[in-house]
Write a protein that holds these residues in place. Structure first.
Motif: not given
Length: 377
Positions: A230-239, A314-325
Motif C-alpha cells: 500500500e506504500i507509494t512514492t511518487v515524484v513530481w518533476h517539472r520545468l 543532472l537537472d540542467w536545461n539550456p534555457i533555465i539552467g538547474d531551476r526545477v520542480q
C-alpha cells in the motif's frame, strides 16, 4: 590508529539501548557515553559513562548557552578524547530526541582526527512504533520528549531526520509483520540506507560532508518512484515555475495527502533562489536553500562543492539552467493523479508574468513572512 566511534541515535529508547548493549558486549573494552536529559526542564544534564560491567562515571554537566546540542557537543568531545587512549570502541548513545547530524559534524573536527574515527551514524528503531510515529503530528514537548525548554520540534520531524541521515538502521521489538511493514516504509524514506543487525564499527571514517550532501536540498538523494504493497512514492518533476499564491493555497491539501514529502522547487517571484520543501505528518517547512547555480556567475561555480555541480548538471536545461520542480511524496495509497493535478495547477501559465519580471516585485508574496524573515535573521 584513531579509536573507532559509533554514533547511535533514535527516538525509541529501548531499541537504542539494545544496540548500545550489544556493542558493549561484542567489543571488549568498549565504553558508552550518554547524556541524560530527563531533568533538562530544571536545567540539568547528566553525563553517564559505562562499559559492559556497569557505570564507570556519572557527572552533572553545565547547560552551555541554554542549548542542549551545544552542551552535548562541548562536553562530549573532551570526554571522548579523554577515553580514546584506553577504549577499544567508543559508543555515543544519544538521548531520544537529539538529532545526529550536529553531533557527527562536531566529532569530525580536525582537533580530534588523530584520536577519533567516526565509523557509523546508526539509528535504532522500534519496529512496532516507527510506522505509527512517522505519521504523528504531535510536538515533542507534548509527549515529554523535548530536548530543551521551548523545544518546538515535532516527533515525526525528528524521526525523519534520524532515519534519513543515518549510515545504517536497525529494527527491534515488534513481531514479524511489524518488521516487514517497517522495512517497507524505510525502503521508501531511506532507500539507500542498509537495515542491519548491528552497526559496523570498523573501516574508514565516515565523511560528514557526504552525509550532509545526502540530505541537503540542493544535493539530496531523493527517493525515486516506488510501490510496496500500500506504500507509494511518487515524484513530481517539472520545468515551469510555480505561482506563489496558487502553491500557498494548495499546501494544506498537499501535505495531508502524504506522510512524507521533500524536495526543491522554484517560485516565479523568487527567480534566483532555490527553495526547499520538507513535510512530515502534516507539518510543512519551506526554506530558502540558496541561489540556483544558474543564478551565479560562472566564476563562482568552481567555489561550489562537486556534489552541488553534479546535482545541477543532472537537472540542467539550456534555457533555465538547474531551476526545477522536484518534489517527492510518500504515503499509503497515494492518489498520484490528484497530487499531480494540484501541483500542475500551481504552475504559471500564459496569463502570468514571466519569472523574474518586474511585476513580481509588486506581488504580495504569501511566503514572505517565512522566507524574508530567514534572510534578515
Amino acid at each position: 590508529m584513531p579509536t573507532p566511534v559509533a554514533l547511535v541515535a533514535g527516538l525509541h529508547g529501548g531499541a537504542r539501548a539494545a544496540v548500545v548493549e550489544r556493542l558493549l558486549r561484542r567489543h571488549p573494552g568498549a565504553v558508552a557515553i550518554h547524556h541524560d536529559l530527563r531533568a533538562i526542564g530544571a536545567g540539568r544534564v547528566e553525563r553517564v559513562v559505562r562499559d559492559v560491567s556497569g557505570v564507570l562515571d556519572r557527572a552533572e554537566v553545565h547547560l552551555a548557552h541554554g542549548c542542549v546540542t551545544c552542551t552535548v557537543r562541548e562536553d562530549l568531545l573532551p570526554e571522548l578524547l579523554r577515553r580514546a587512549p584506553t577504549a577499544a570502541l567508543l559508543v555515543v548513545d544519544l538521548w531520544d530526541s537529539v538529532e545526529p547530524r550536529p553531533v557527527a559534524e562536531a566529532l569530525a573536527h580536525e582537533e580530534a582526527a588523530d584520536l577519533l574515527r567516526l565509523t557509523c551514524v546508526h539509528t535504532a528503531l522500534d519496529a512496532g512504533l516507527m510506522p505509527l510515529d512517522i505519521c504523528r503530528g504531535e510536538r515533542l514537548a507534548d509527549l515529554g520528549q523535548a530536548a530543551a525548554a521551548g523545544d518546538q520540534r515535532y516527533l515525526a520531524e525528528v524521526l525523519a531526520r534520524q532515519i534519513e541521515y543515518a549510515t545504517s538502521i536497525s529494527l527491534h521489538d515488534g513481531d514479524e509483520e511489524d518488521a516487514e511493514l517497517s522495512a517497507a516504509v524505510l525502503g521508501h524514506l531511506a532507500p539507500h540506507t542498509p537495515i542491519v543487525a548491528e552497526p559496523a564499527t570498523t573501516g574508514p571514517a565516515v565523511c560528514v560532508h557526504e552525509l550532509a550532501e545526502r540530505v541537503d536540498p540542493a544535493t539530496a538523494q531523493l527517493p525515486g518512484e516506488a510501490q510496496t504493497g500500500e506504500i507509494t512514492t511518487v515524484v513530481w518533476h517539472r520545468l515551469r515555475p510555480l505561482h506563489p499564491d496558487r502553491l500557498f493555497e494548495a499546501i494544506d491539501e498537499l501535505v495531508t495527502t502524504s506522510v512524507r514529502s521533500r524536495g526543491r522547487f522554484w517560485l516565479a517571484n523568487r527567480h534566483e533562489r532555490m527553495l526547499a520543501w520538507d513535510a512530515v505528518a502534516g507539518v510543512v517547512s519551506v526554506e530558502d536553500a540558496g541561489p540556483w547555480l544558474a543564478a551565479l556567475p560562472e566564476a563562482a561555480w568552481e567555489m561550489t562543492a562537486p556534489a552541488r555541480r553534479a546535482a545541477a548538471a543532472l537537472d540542467w536545461n539550456p534555457i533555465i539552467g538547474d531551476r526545477v520542480q522536484h518534489l517527492v511524496f510518500t504515503g499509503p495509497d497515494l492518489d498520484r493523479e490528484r497530487i499531480f493535478a494540484l501541483l500542475d495547477a500551481c504552475l504559471i501559465d500564459q496569463g502570468d508574468a514571466l519569472p523574474g519580471a518586474e511585476e513580481w516585485a509588486r506581488h504580495d508574496d504569501p511566503f514572505a513572512p517565512v522566507l524574508d524573515l530567514e534572510e534578515t535573521a
